[in-house]
Design a protein around this motif. Sequence first.
Motif, PDB file in Angstrom:
ATOM      1  N   CYS A   6       0.848  -1.198   0.000  1.00  0.00           N
ATOM      2  CA  CYS A   6       0.000   0.000   0.000  1.00  0.00           C
ATOM      3  C   CYS A   6       0.881   1.243   0.000  1.00  0.00           C
ATOM      4  CB  CYS A   6      -0.908  -0.027   1.232  1.00  0.00           C
ATOM      5  SG  CYS A   6      -2.256   1.164   1.176  1.00  0.00           S
ATOM      6  N   TYR A   7       0.841   1.987  -1.087  1.00  0.00           N
ATOM      7  CA  TYR A   7       1.642   3.198  -1.261  1.00  0.00           C
ATOM      8  C   TYR A   7       0.810   4.389  -0.798  1.00  0.00           C
ATOM      9  CZ  TYR A   7       4.749   6.576  -3.554  1.00  0.00           C
ATOM     10  OH  TYR A   7       5.623   7.611  -3.810  1.00  0.00           O
ATOM     11  N   ARG A  27      -4.226   8.338 -12.214  1.00  0.00           N
ATOM     12  CA  ARG A  27      -3.481   7.113 -11.965  1.00  0.00           C
ATOM     13  C   ARG A  27      -2.198   7.491 -11.219  1.00  0.00           C
ATOM     14  NH1 ARG A  27      -7.572   5.443 -12.550  1.00  0.00           N
ATOM     15  NH2 ARG A  27      -8.400   3.809 -13.906  1.00  0.00           N
ATOM     16  N   GLY A  28      -1.904   6.729 -10.200  1.00  0.00           N
ATOM     17  CA  GLY A  28      -0.756   7.031  -9.363  1.00  0.00           C
ATOM     18  C   GLY A  28       0.479   6.255  -9.751  1.00  0.00           C
ATOM     19  N   VAL A  29       1.318   5.980  -8.763  1.00  0.00           N
ATOM     20  CA  VAL A  29       2.550   5.231  -8.972  1.00  0.00           C
ATOM     21  C   VAL A  29       2.226   3.850  -9.542  1.00  0.00           C
ATOM     22  CG1 VAL A  29       4.481   4.150  -7.760  1.00  0.00           C
ATOM     23  CG2 VAL A  29       3.779   6.480  -7.167  1.00  0.00           C
ATOM     24  N   ALA A  30       3.027   3.427 -10.498  1.00  0.00           N
ATOM     25  CA  ALA A  30       2.851   2.142 -11.177  1.00  0.00           C
ATOM     26  C   ALA A  30       1.523   2.070 -11.932  1.00  0.00           C
ATOM     27  CB  ALA A  30       2.958   0.987 -10.183  1.00  0.00           C
ATOM     28  N   VAL A  46      -4.107   6.538  -1.077  1.00  0.00           N
ATOM     29  CA  VAL A  46      -3.237   5.379  -1.299  1.00  0.00           C
ATOM     30  C   VAL A  46      -3.513   4.730  -2.652  1.00  0.00           C
ATOM     31  CG1 VAL A  46      -3.194   4.926   1.196  1.00  0.00           C
ATOM     32  CG2 VAL A  46      -4.827   3.708  -0.264  1.00  0.00           C
ATOM     33  N   SER A  47      -2.608   3.853  -3.034  1.00  0.00           N
ATOM     34  CA  SER A  47      -2.852   2.959  -4.164  1.00  0.00           C
ATOM     35  C   SER A  47      -2.053   1.686  -3.935  1.00  0.00           C
ATOM     36  CB  SER A  47      -2.454   3.607  -5.494  1.00  0.00           C
ATOM     37  OG  SER A  47      -1.071   3.865  -5.537  1.00  0.00           O
ATOM     38  N   ALA A  48      -2.491   0.612  -4.589  1.00  0.00           N
ATOM     39  CA  ALA A  48      -1.783  -0.659  -4.486  1.00  0.00           C
ATOM     40  C   ALA A  48      -0.600  -0.663  -5.446  1.00  0.00           C
ATOM     41  CB  ALA A  48      -2.731  -1.807  -4.807  1.00  0.00           C
TER      42      ALA A  48
END
Length: 271
Positions: A6-7, A27-30, A46-48
């Motif tokens: 979890c980022y 859209r976030g990281v990755a 957060v994002s996965a």
Amino acid sequence: MDEQLCYAYAVVRSSDPPERTALADVRGVAGAPVTLVRSGAVAAVVSAVPREEFSEAALKVGLEDIRWLEATARAHHLVIETLAAHTTVLPMRLATVYLDEDRVREMLRERETTFTTLLDRLADHVEWGVKVYAEVPPASPPDPVAAGRPADEANPGRAYLRSRRHQRQEREDAWRLAEEAVRRTEEQARGLAVERTRHRPQEGGLAQAPGENVSNDAYLVPRRLSEEFRSRMLHAADGLHGIRVEVTGPWAPYSFTAPLAPDAQEEARRR
């Protein structure tokens, strides 16, 4: 085994619904979709992210890879700046990663009072960056012949000393003007900025603008006073030859919220 971590990007008020508005298409990281983990009065954005890329060992490698670091930083800051256009946001450090959403909730419960206090203090405020640059002559004196000036053939030593004195005076003048520009920025900020953070002047590859970075400050300014603040700073070096003031922003209040969470390596050790 769960292959996702979890980022965490930032903390906002849990009453805000940015996942249905500001973050709907972000859209976030990755490349992962962004959502909120709520706990009490606050929530973490957060994002996965894949474990293989964001585990403790992988981060040690990734943070040394300039292309990976740049891509991650861009995605990280995109999420934060998108949020900041709609609500008060407390940015987290780059690459703050938790084992799962339960760990994020635990962190929010432990620090809810700190977060709500910061959110109240920073509401309707933005960060502006102010850098002063000076064109400072190099320390070694130029060759008078190479510079297009005839050398004193009768006494080359005297010509050398004269050149050194001239250059020393030029350097002293440049620093004096730079100090005056810094004083002016500080003076112009009074009555507009409510806080200031001093950062280390940038050197080498970090100093992307021409000239020598003399000061590197961040100011916390009420949003309604932003344009007046920017205008004042842009004119702070008027009449000062070889001195330039660079103004950047408005930004989310990065310089006035850190450290909100342990860095990636510290958090990894808590897993």
